[in-house]
Design an enzyme around this catalytic site. Sequence first.
Site, PDB file in Angstrom:
ATOM      1  N   LYS A  77      66.200 -18.224  86.925  1.00  0.00           N
ATOM      2  CA  LYS A  77      67.398 -17.545  86.430  1.00  0.00           C
ATOM      3  C   LYS A  77      67.680 -16.286  87.259  1.00  0.00           C
ATOM      4  CE  LYS A  77      68.974 -16.266  81.832  1.00  0.00           C
ATOM      5  NZ  LYS A  77      68.555 -16.008  80.450  1.00  0.00           N
TER       6      LYS A  77
ATOM      7  N   TYR B 157      54.278 -13.385  85.800  1.00  0.00           N
ATOM      8  CA  TYR B 157      54.040 -12.349  86.814  1.00  0.00           C
ATOM      9  C   TYR B 157      53.552 -11.047  86.165  1.00  0.00           C
ATOM     10  CZ  TYR B 157      54.917 -10.042  91.338  1.00  0.00           C
ATOM     11  OH  TYR B 157      54.784  -9.377  92.539  1.00  0.00           O
TER      12      TYR B 157
ATOM     13  N   GLU C 248      38.389 -10.305  75.325  1.00  0.00           N
ATOM     14  CA  GLU C 248      39.571  -9.820  74.607  1.00  0.00           C
ATOM     15  C   GLU C 248      39.409 -10.233  73.151  1.00  0.00           C
ATOM     16  OE1 GLU C 248      43.557 -10.118  76.563  1.00  0.00           O
ATOM     17  OE2 GLU C 248      42.451 -11.080  78.171  1.00  0.00           O
TER      18      GLU C 248
ATOM     19  N   HIS D  46      52.147  -8.256  70.118  1.00  0.00           N
ATOM     20  CA  HIS D  46      50.978  -7.655  70.779  1.00  0.00           C
ATOM     21  C   HIS D  46      50.735  -6.286  70.155  1.00  0.00           C
ATOM     22  CE1 HIS D  46      48.200  -6.222  73.779  1.00  0.00           C
ATOM     23  NE2 HIS D  46      48.177  -7.427  74.330  1.00  0.00           N
TER      24      HIS D  46
ATOM     25  N   ARG E 126      44.658 -10.910  67.459  1.00  0.00           N
ATOM     26  CA  ARG E 126      45.839 -10.086  67.715  1.00  0.00           C
ATOM     27  C   ARG E 126      46.716  -9.923  66.467  1.00  0.00           C
ATOM     28  NH1 ARG E 126      48.186 -12.142  73.301  1.00  0.00           N
ATOM     29  NH2 ARG E 126      46.414 -11.088  74.243  1.00  0.00           N
TER      30      ARG E 126
ATOM     31  N   HIS F 242      55.555 -10.381  71.758  1.00  0.00           N
ATOM     32  CA  HIS F 242      54.813 -10.707  72.988  1.00  0.00           C
ATOM     33  C   HIS F 242      54.908 -12.180  73.378  1.00  0.00           C
ATOM     34  CE1 HIS F 242      51.714 -10.321  76.021  1.00  0.00           C
ATOM     35  NE2 HIS F 242      50.916 -11.185  75.406  1.00  0.00           N
TER      36      HIS F 242
ATOM     37  N   ARG G 222      47.941 -17.173  68.897  1.00  0.00           N
ATOM     38  CA  ARG G 222      47.288 -17.570  70.161  1.00  0.00           C
ATOM     39  C   ARG G 222      46.091 -16.686  70.483  1.00  0.00           C
ATOM     40  NH1 ARG G 222      47.713 -15.634  75.219  1.00  0.00           N
ATOM     41  NH2 ARG G 222      49.729 -14.592  74.965  1.00  0.00           N
TER      42      ARG G 222
HETATM   43  C1  SIN Z   1      46.965  -8.804  77.467  1.00  0.00           C
HETATM   44  O1  SIN Z   1      46.592  -8.541  78.596  1.00  0.00           O
HETATM   45  O2  SIN Z   1      46.662  -8.122  76.491  1.00  0.00           O
HETATM   46  C2  SIN Z   1      47.836 -10.006  77.229  1.00  0.00           C
HETATM   47  C3  SIN Z   1      47.088 -11.211  77.551  1.00  0.00           C
HETATM   48  C4  SIN Z   1      47.608 -12.393  76.784  1.00  0.00           C
HETATM   49  O3  SIN Z   1      48.727 -12.359  76.263  1.00  0.00           O
HETATM   50  O4  SIN Z   1      46.862 -13.363  76.647  1.00  0.00           O
END
Ligand code: SIN
Length: 492
Positions: A32, A41, A108, A222, A269, A330, A365
């Site tokens: 786009k 990215y 994470e 997020h 999350r 997010h 997720r």
């Molecule tokens: C992040 O770096 O916190 C995002 C990574 C993700 O969305 O899996």
Amino acid sequence: MYADVVIIGGGLAGIITALQIDPHLKVVLLTKNKIKDSNSYLAQGGIAATLDDNYISHINDTMEIGHQLNNKEIVTFLVNESKKTINLLESLGVIFDQTEQGYRLTCEGGHQHQRILHIKDQTGKGILLALFDVLMNRHNIELMEDTACVDLLIHSTECHGVQIIKDNLLQPLYARHTVLATGGIGGIYVRSTNRSHLYGDGIAMAFRHQVQLCDMEFVQFHPTAFYDATGGKSFLISEAVRGEGAHLVHRDGERFMLRYHEKKELAGRDMVSQAIYKEMIACNQPCVYLDMRHLDTAYMTDRFPYIQSRCLEKGIDISKDLIPVSPVQHYVMGGVKTDLNGCTSILGLYACGECAHTGIHGANRLASNSLLECVVFGNQVASSINKSNHTRIIKIIGQNRQLKDTHDNSRYELLLDKVKAIISEYCWLSRNPCDLETAYSLLTTYYQEMLDSEDYSIAYYNCLNAISTGITICKASIHRKESIGSFIKEVY
Ligand code: SIN
């Protein structure tokens, strides 16, 4: 125009699909904006992969964070493919961070142990820069940037390509195979980590043709985007910062996640975002803070150079200051429903990456499973196409039309702002049934008005897509009665 395969979207899923297609097939890859303007990215954290044989723990973490609404068979496939995925990326020139002992892995939220490969704090950029070089040397792939895909050419139950706008010309691009890899929906929210020009375009076009969608109520927020009190642009502060030991605190230093979850800052999350939201309300504050001051400054600066420099631009020194953060949109777990091979409910139409619903993520997720999904399912789509004998193209409903240079877009820009405000207010972390009905009714009214005034401009389609995606979220949110994962429904 004709191609064997048209791929809409130049993020990781679209590029991997293009690269894995049989080089004898002519592929057109549409973006786009510019090829660098994808969500992939921007990905900071990394790519989750099981490199030892402990597949079960990665599967279990994915299912637990998804509140068991995931499709276990597909999750198992994803995890089993992860080692191969890393090998594929490395064979294409990607170099992940290493220590003398091997990969420099990180953690994470929701991961039982360190299994995330990364490239400092710009993993998406690192991967894509390597892949762009390969892409530019593939003679069967034509990259068309600045090309808006505005409709799918669907006849009965088959897709025969797309309708595009390129250089102010509305025109059909016929294809035997059409791949939706259009990424996320962040452009429909006022605050998001995503590129602002992404309105869930693939999902929206699919919706308008009654292609099967699934789980659109599951929108991920997020927990830690930079909060700029002056209203300046927000940016992501990767969850990997917490994975490396940063704490979430109030200004007085209270580490409030201790009160919420045994995994503290590394809970899922959804849990962390909801805890922050509750704390913001309870304290009547617009943000909470990330604290890295107790961590080794040299290590954190080397590990997170991008985040450190973005914070400095905002006057925050990560070694001395608290970083103001708050939850923002997010990711979307829902999307165009596909099977294991990336096939949708329409023959000749495939989907992969964030716009697809494979069943991997369930109600929330697991961090860093998304880049993995892009590669695994981009590859699946390519292999379905390579094996397919679907040759039929019906040149239907496509139209050629020169658009006016001086189109007045102000009406659509104003409407888009209104739509974003509605969705941001009513389809936020916690949703109220009355608000959802209100939002649904407003959006369906706008939708009908847009259809009645059909107007061929990019601004028109951006607005139509934002409204369409918003409708799918409202409708699914009204339909789901219970709170689960990223979806919190208030009671009447
Ligand atoms: C992040 O770096 O916190 C995002 C990574 C993700 O969305 O899996």
